[in-house]
Design an enzyme around this catalytic site. Structure first.
Site, PDB file in Angstrom:
ATOM      1  N   HIS A 209      -2.591  -9.522   7.906  1.00 10.34           N
ATOM      2  CA  HIS A 209      -3.586 -10.370   7.067  1.00 10.34           C
ATOM      3  C   HIS A 209      -2.943 -11.296   6.510  1.00 10.34           C
ATOM      4  CE1 HIS A 209      -1.799  -8.821   3.444  1.00 10.34           C
ATOM      5  NE2 HIS A 209      -1.897  -7.808   3.948  1.00 10.34           N
ATOM      6  N   GLU A 285      -3.235   0.234   4.890  1.00 15.36           N
ATOM      7  CA  GLU A 285      -1.752   0.227   4.549  1.00 15.36           C
ATOM      8  C   GLU A 285      -1.302   1.732   4.031  1.00 15.36           C
ATOM      9  OE1 GLU A 285       1.222  -0.373   4.991  1.00 15.36           O
ATOM     10  OE2 GLU A 285       1.317  -2.569   4.218  1.00 15.36           O
TER      11      GLU A 285
END
Length: 406
Positions: A209, A285
Site C-alpha cells: 500500500h 498486517e
C-alpha cells in the site's frame, strides 16, 4: 561418531507449578531405539512449561553433540510442540527467550520434525525429569531404569512441521517451513534452467500500500486502520498506472481489509477496467500488539528484551501481538487459495510489508534472514509466477520506478 538421524524424547515438570523443577531428555537411534545419550538436571524453582522447554533444549544440544543432521523431537507437551511449529502464540514472556534458544538450535540441523506423543510413550524422559525434580526438592536421588522403547513407531510429523532440508542462517529455521501453506513447496521443486510457458503460470502482482503518516514517522503499523496520506494517495495513483501497463488483463484484485490497502486497490482496479476489489482477512498486517503506533526507538527503549527475542525468532510475538510464524500461516492459506481459484491468470494482491516479505521468502526458498534484509517501499511492486507443479519464478522485487517523479 556422527549419526544421520536421531529421535529426541523430552519432558520436564515442577512440583507446585512453580515449584522444584527439572527436565529429562533421551536421544535414541531411530531404527533400533538404542539410547545414545541422556540429559537431565534440576533447575530450581520453575513452572512446568519452563522445564519442558529446558528439556527440549537439552535434547537438541545432545543431538548436536552427536552430529545429527535430522531430528524427530517428541514430547507430551502440547504447548511446546504447537509453539515450536508456529501454530500457537507464545504469550508468556518467560517462555519467549527459551523458544528463541530452541529455535536457534533447530537452525543447526538440516531437518527437525516436532510431534506430540502421549505421556505413556514418553516414560524414559518422564522418569529422568522426575528424578531431577526430586533433586530440586532435596530428596534422595532415585535410580532411573530405562524402559524399552515403545514398539509403536511414531507417525511422521506433517510436512508443515519440518525445517528446510538445508542449514539455515537465521535463528528460527523451523518456523519458515512450519508456516508454508498447502501445496507444492518451492524449496523442493526440482531445479531447472528450462524456460517455462508463462501462460501456464498464475501471476501474482504483489503491491504494498501507499504511504501513511505512520510510515513516514517510522511507527509500527499493524492492525490499526491508518489511512493513506496525501503522498500515499499520489503513490497509489502512480502504482495503478504501472500495474495497468504490466497487466492489462487481470482476473482479480484482492486486498487486505485495512483502508490503506483498499484505497490503493480501488485505484488499481479502476485503472485496469473497474475490476471488483475483494478483501481477504488473511492478508492483513501483523498484529504488533503493545507496539502498535509506537516508533522503533520507543520500542527499543521500553521493550529491549522482548524486541531482541522477536528479532531472533519468527515464532516470538510482540507483547499481546502476533508472531511472523502466525502471519505466514494465514498468508500462506490466502496465497494457496488464490492460486487454486485463478490458475493461469493474473491476480493483483494489495497488502502490507510483512505478508509480502513472507510470500517472497518462500518463493525464493530463502531463510528467515531475508525478512530483515529485504526492504520494501510503500507502493512498491513485486511480481512472481507460480506453476501447478510448484515451480516459481520471481520476476521482480520492490519495483519503484513508477514513483521516481513524485
Amino acid at each position: 561418531m556422527a549419526v544421520r538421524a536421531v529421535v529426541i524424547e523430552a519432558d520436564g515438570g515442577s512440583r507446585g507449578n512453580p515449584g522444584p523443577a527439572g527436565y529429562g531428555a533421551v536421544v535414541r537411534d531411530p531404527a533400533s531405539g538404542e539410547v545414545l545419550l541422556e540429559r537431565s538436571a534440576a533447575i530450581g524453582t520453575a513452572t512446568n512449561n519452563v522445564a519442558e522447554y529446558r528439556g527440549l533444549i537439552a535434547g537438541l544440544e545432545a543431538a548436536a553433540e552427536l552430529g545429527a543432521a535430522e531430528v524427530d523431537a517428541r514430547m507430551d507437551s502440547k504447548l511446546v510442540v504447537e509453539q515450536m511449529c508456529g501454530r500457537w502464540q507464545i504469550k508468556h514472556p518467560g517462555l519467549r527467550p527459551l523458544a528463541a534458544q530452541a529455535a536457534a538450535l533447530v537452525g543447526r540441523f538440516a531437518a527437525v520434525r516436532f510431534q506430540w506423543i502421549p505421556r505413556e510413550r514418553n516414560k524414559h524422559a518422564d522418569a529422568l525429569a522426575n528424578a531431577a525434580m526430586d533433586a530440586a526438592a532435596g530428596k534422595p536421588p532415585r535410580e532411573v531404569i530405562a524402559p524399552p522403547p515403545s514398539p509403536e513407531p511414531a507417525r511422521a510429523a506433517p510436512p508443515s512441521a519440518d525445517t528446510p532440508a538445508r542449514p539455515a542462517s537465521s535463528g528460527d529455521a523451523p518456523a519458515r517451513a512450519a508456516t508454508r501453506g498447502a501445496g507444492s513447496d518451492p524449496a523442493t521443486t526440482p531445479a531447472s534452467w528450462e524456460p517455462r510457458p508463462a501462460e501456464a503460470a498464475t501471476r501474482l502482482i504483489l503491491v504494498r500500500h501507499g504511504e501513511t503518516e505512520f510510515t513516514a514517522q517510522r511507527r509500527y503499523s499493524g492492525r490499526g486502520d491508518v489511512p493513506l496520506s496525501a503522498r500515499g494517495r499520489a503513490q497509489a495513483r502512480a502504482t495503478a498506472a504501472r500495474v495497468a501497463a504490466l497487466a492489462p488483463t487481470v482476473a482479480a484484485v484482492v486486498s487486505s481489509p485495512l483502508s490503506r490497502c483498499t484505497g490503493t486497490a480501488r485505484l488499481i482496479a479502476r485503472a485496469i477496467g473497474d475490476v471488483p476489489v475483494r478483501t481477504v482477512d488473511d492478508l492483513i498486517e501483523c498484529d504488533f500488539g503493545a507496539w502498535e503506533g509506537r516508533t522503533f526507538a520507543e520500542v527499543r527503549a521500553d521493550w529491549p528484551g522482548e524486541l531482541d527475542a522477536w528479532l531472533a525468532s519468527t515464532r516470538v510475538a510482540p507483547p499481546d501481538g502476533e508472531s511472523f510464524a502466525e502471519v505466514a500461516a494465514r498468508v500462506g492459506r490466502a496465497t494457496e487459495a488464490l492460486l487454486g481459484a485463478y490458475p493461469g491468470e493474473t491476480v493483483v494482491v494489495v497488502t502490507h510489508v510483512s505478508p509480502i516479505k513472507l510470500v517472497l521468502r518462500d518463493a525464493l526458498a530463502a531463510d528467515d534472514a531475508l525478512l530483515h534484509r529485504l526492504y520494501l517501499d510503500p507502493a512498491g511492486i513485486s511480481v512472481l509466477d507460480r506453476w501447478p507443479d510448484g515451480g516459481v519464478a520471481v520476476r521482480s522485487v520492490n519495483d519503484t520506478a513508477h514513483l521516481s517523479a513524485l
